[in-house]
Design a protein around this motif. Structure first.
Motif: not given
Length: 276
Positions: A66-72, A262-266
């Protein structure tokens, strides 16, 4: 979307209290369509979809902690020149496992790509921000597609419409935007969309272009209206949220987000801008 280095047909993870489970693309499509994995037309039940698919059966490339992804974020900006490596390490120390550094000028693409290539957990995009649509060299679909062949490139953009500042003429913004959409369609990489005070034109163009052929995408740093969110979700887009959603005066935005699956949120920082 997970970096394409792990294959064009990505597996997607969903969490639940007892552990991590992984969805094959065919299951993910059913999830997004609200169709049960046990038969068409039946109410969607997550447990029916994931009960038999454990992390043990996932491909090796899908077994991530598990980790956070900074998408931008924008790691190429001058504010990072003196401590870029330290800033990246601070992000990792705070639990950021992966970052996508976003291109806003094609004239800086090589610099952005070099940052992505310096770290196995940093990726990048290629594109022109609507603010720079007039001053940057005009690019063709082929130009963008060629640059996107590098495996470190995982998105097309940042592109879109900004009618708040109008730093570029609106017709120039729209032309550039459609060029980027065509590149996203051809490469299969997600379109990274900036939109401000342009909800109606944005939704109309997204839908019009979707009619010419499907393409993936995300509305980055979302702060627009409910209608644009609904229309974007209807064509399969993701919604990316920044720290703005936590502001005291952002209740309208939080109300909109409550209706986003939730599965469509970044999530993103849009660093060095905004609150993380």
């Amino acid at each position: 979307p997970h970096p394409r280095a792990h294959g064009r047909r990505h597996w997607r993870g969903v969490g639940r209290p007892r552990g991590r489970y992984w969805l094959h693309p065919c299951c993910r499509r059913r999830l997004l369509e609200g169709v049960s994995a046990t038969g068409p037309g039946r109410p969607f039940r997550p447990e029916a979809l994931i009960s038999a698919i454990s992390v043990d059966s996932a491909p090796e490339c899908a077994k991530y902690p598990d980790m956070l992804v900074d998408s931008h974020c924008h790691l190429d900006f001058d504010v990072f020149d003196e401590d870029r490596a330290d800033a990246i390490q601070r992000a990792k120390d705070a639990g950021i496992g992966t970052m996508v550094t976003i291109c806003t000028r094609v004239t800086r693409f090589e610099d952005i790509l070099s940052i992505a290539e310096s770290d196995p957990n940093i990726w990048c995009s290629v594109g022109i921000h609507p603010h720079q649509a007039e001053e940057e060299p005009r690019v063709s679909v082929e130009d963008l597609v060629t640059r996107a062949q590098n495996p470190k490139v995982v998105g097309i953009g940042e592109t879109g419409l900004d009618y708040y500042y109008d730093n570029s003429p609106r017709d120039v913004q729209q032309e550039s935007f459609r060029t980027h959409i065509a590149a996203a369609r051809e490469t299969g990489l997600p379109l990274i969309v900036h939109t401000r005070d342009a909800d109606e034109d944005m939704a109309d163009i997204l839908e019009d272009e979707m009619g010419k052929g499907a393409y993936p995408g995300v509305l980055h740093c979302f702060s627009s209206g409910a209608d644009l969110a609904r229309r974007a979700l209807d064509i399969g887009f993701y919604i990316s949220l920044s720290g703005i959603v936590t502001f005291k005066n952002a209740q309208d935005l939080r109300d909109i987000v409550e209706d986003v699956p939730l599965n469509r949120i970044l999530v993103e920082t849009d660093s060095p801008f905004l609150a993380p």
